[in-house]
Design a protein around this motif. Structure first.
Motif, mmCIF file in Angstrom:
data_model
loop_
_atom_site.group_PDB
_atom_site.id
_atom_site.type_symbol
_atom_site.label_atom_id
_atom_site.label_comp_id
_atom_site.label_asym_id
_atom_site.label_seq_id
_atom_site.Cartn_x
_atom_site.Cartn_y
_atom_site.Cartn_z
ATOM 1 N N THR A 95 60.551 31.102 104.474
ATOM 2 C CA THR A 95 59.990 31.827 105.617
ATOM 3 C C THR A 95 60.909 32.957 106.078
ATOM 4 N N CYS A 96 62.170 32.664 106.228
ATOM 5 C CA CYS A 96 63.056 33.565 106.951
ATOM 6 C C CYS A 96 63.737 34.605 106.070
ATOM 7 N N ALA A 102 68.883 36.804 104.422
ATOM 8 C CA ALA A 102 69.247 35.547 105.072
ATOM 9 C C ALA A 102 70.487 35.728 105.941
ATOM 10 N N LYS A 103 71.179 36.843 105.747
ATOM 11 C CA LYS A 103 72.380 37.096 106.554
ATOM 12 C C LYS A 103 72.042 37.179 108.037
ATOM 13 N N LEU A 104 70.865 37.713 108.364
ATOM 14 C CA LEU A 104 70.482 37.772 109.780
ATOM 15 C C LEU A 104 70.452 36.367 110.361
ATOM 16 N N VAL A 105 70.112 35.387 109.520
ATOM 17 C CA VAL A 105 70.114 34.010 110.001
ATOM 18 C C VAL A 105 71.544 33.479 110.045
ATOM 19 N N THR A 106 72.260 33.633 108.936
ATOM 20 C CA THR A 106 73.581 32.996 108.847
ATOM 21 C C THR A 106 74.597 33.641 109.778
ATOM 22 N N GLN A 107 74.365 34.886 110.176
ATOM 23 C CA GLN A 107 75.327 35.547 111.053
ATOM 24 C C GLN A 107 74.988 35.360 112.527
ATOM 25 N N GLN A 123 57.557 37.184 116.326
ATOM 26 C CA GLN A 123 56.100 37.039 116.263
ATOM 27 C C GLN A 123 55.414 38.093 117.118
ATOM 28 N N ALA A 124 56.020 38.404 118.250
ATOM 29 C CA ALA A 124 55.391 39.360 119.165
ATOM 30 C C ALA A 124 55.534 40.795 118.667
ATOM 31 N N SER A 125 56.671 41.100 118.025
ATOM 32 C CA SER A 125 56.908 42.521 117.745
ATOM 33 C C SER A 125 57.173 42.855 116.284
ATOM 34 N N GLN A 126 57.446 41.833 115.448
ATOM 35 C CA GLN A 126 57.847 42.159 114.075
ATOM 36 C C GLN A 126 56.884 41.615 113.017
ATOM 37 N N GLY A 127 55.754 41.112 113.471
ATOM 38 C CA GLY A 127 54.750 40.675 112.495
ATOM 39 C C GLY A 127 55.025 39.316 111.890
ATOM 40 N N LEU A 128 55.924 38.546 112.520
ATOM 41 C CA LEU A 128 56.119 37.181 112.015
ATOM 42 C C LEU A 128 54.882 36.355 112.351
ATOM 43 N N TRP A 129 54.428 35.616 111.363
ATOM 44 C CA TRP A 129 53.209 34.834 111.514
ATOM 45 C C TRP A 129 53.481 33.521 112.252
ATOM 46 N N PRO A 137 60.406 21.748 111.701
ATOM 47 C CA PRO A 137 61.536 21.595 110.768
ATOM 48 C C PRO A 137 62.433 22.826 110.705
ATOM 49 N N ILE A 138 61.852 24.017 110.895
ATOM 50 C CA ILE A 138 62.672 25.234 110.868
ATOM 51 C C ILE A 138 63.600 25.262 112.084
ATOM 52 N N LEU A 139 63.040 24.936 113.253
ATOM 53 C CA LEU A 139 63.870 24.911 114.467
ATOM 54 C C LEU A 139 64.924 23.807 114.401
ATOM 55 N N ASP A 140 64.528 22.652 113.857
ATOM 56 C CA ASP A 140 65.494 21.555 113.702
ATOM 57 C C ASP A 140 66.683 22.037 112.878
ATOM 58 N N TYR A 141 66.360 22.681 111.781
ATOM 59 C CA TYR A 141 67.418 23.162 110.874
ATOM 60 C C TYR A 141 68.308 24.194 111.564
ATOM 61 N N LEU A 142 67.682 25.189 112.198
ATOM 62 C CA LEU A 142 68.461 26.274 112.817
ATOM 63 C C LEU A 142 69.327 25.742 113.965
#
Ligand code: HEC
Length: 170
Positions: A95-96, A102-107, A123-129, A137-142
């Motif tokens: 997804t991310c 993925a650096k935007l996530v890891t940093q 979701q509101a501004s960048q077209g994330l679905w 599970p994504i939030l749990d992980y992050l």
């Protein structure tokens, strides 16, 4: 012109020379034949083209190698993305990394609420679905692996909890 013993000797020497020369070729040919007989099968696989015929579905060694690199995990880190390899990783990877590195996530580091806020912003501004049932599970992980880090410095105190006092000079 009479043929003296010298001429005959010279003729024999010539013949001998020729025989020796030919035997060198014979030896070379025999060696090559021997090499072919002993190692022919393994040599043949060098120049048969079938191994080089790589298609994405073929089980060739090259595509196996590429898959191995794609899945490489070192010290708990997924090497190609740098993401921590743990439960939920696959959802985050698929997804991310669709729009950005993925650096935007890891940093980044944030609380669960902070991550949810970033997801809502994308979701509101960048077209994330809508992430549907993958959001949890994504939030749990992050929240677990990219939580705000204690970097040895006290977090700034919330202003209302600060006890102000008058600095007495004297
Ligand atoms: C539909 C495309 C898209 C997807 C999918 C996506 N993002 Fe983003 N994200 C963006 C864009 C666009 C930016 C802004 C990039 C920039 O500033 O260069 C961004 C920025 C970010 C940032 C930086 C925010 C900041 O404040 O600087 C983080 C962190 C982030 N994304 C995390 C994620 C996570 C986690 C996921 C998976 C749940 C994800 N992104 C999936 C489009 C996406």
């Amino acid at each position: 012109m009479s043929k003296g013993p010298e001429d005959i000797k010279a003729a024999w020497l010539q013949i001998l020379d020729l025989v020796l020369g030919l035997s060198k070729f014979a030896l070379l040919a025999a060696s090559l034949l021997l090499i072919y007989l002993l190692a022919g099968d393994s040599l043949a696989s060098w120049w048969t083209p079938q191994e080089r015929n790589v298609s994405p579905t073929s089980n060739s060694s090259l595509s196996r190698q590429v898959l191995a690199i794609e899945d490489e995990v070192e010290n708990g880190i997924h090497v190609p993305t740098g993401l921590i390899y743990a439960e939920g990783f696959e959802w985050v990877r698929s997804t991310c990394t669709a729009c950005h590195s993925a650096k935007l996530v890891t940093q980044n580091r944030a609380s669960r609420a902070g991550w949810l806020e970033m997801i809502r912003w994308m979701q509101a501004s960048q077209g994330l679905w809508d992430l549907g049932d993958k959001e949890k599970p994504i939030l749990d992980y992050l929240a677990k692996h990219y939580a705000p880090e204690d970097i040895g410095r006290r977090a700034p105190l919330p202003v209302e909890e600060i006890e102000w006092y008058i600095l007495e000079l004297d």
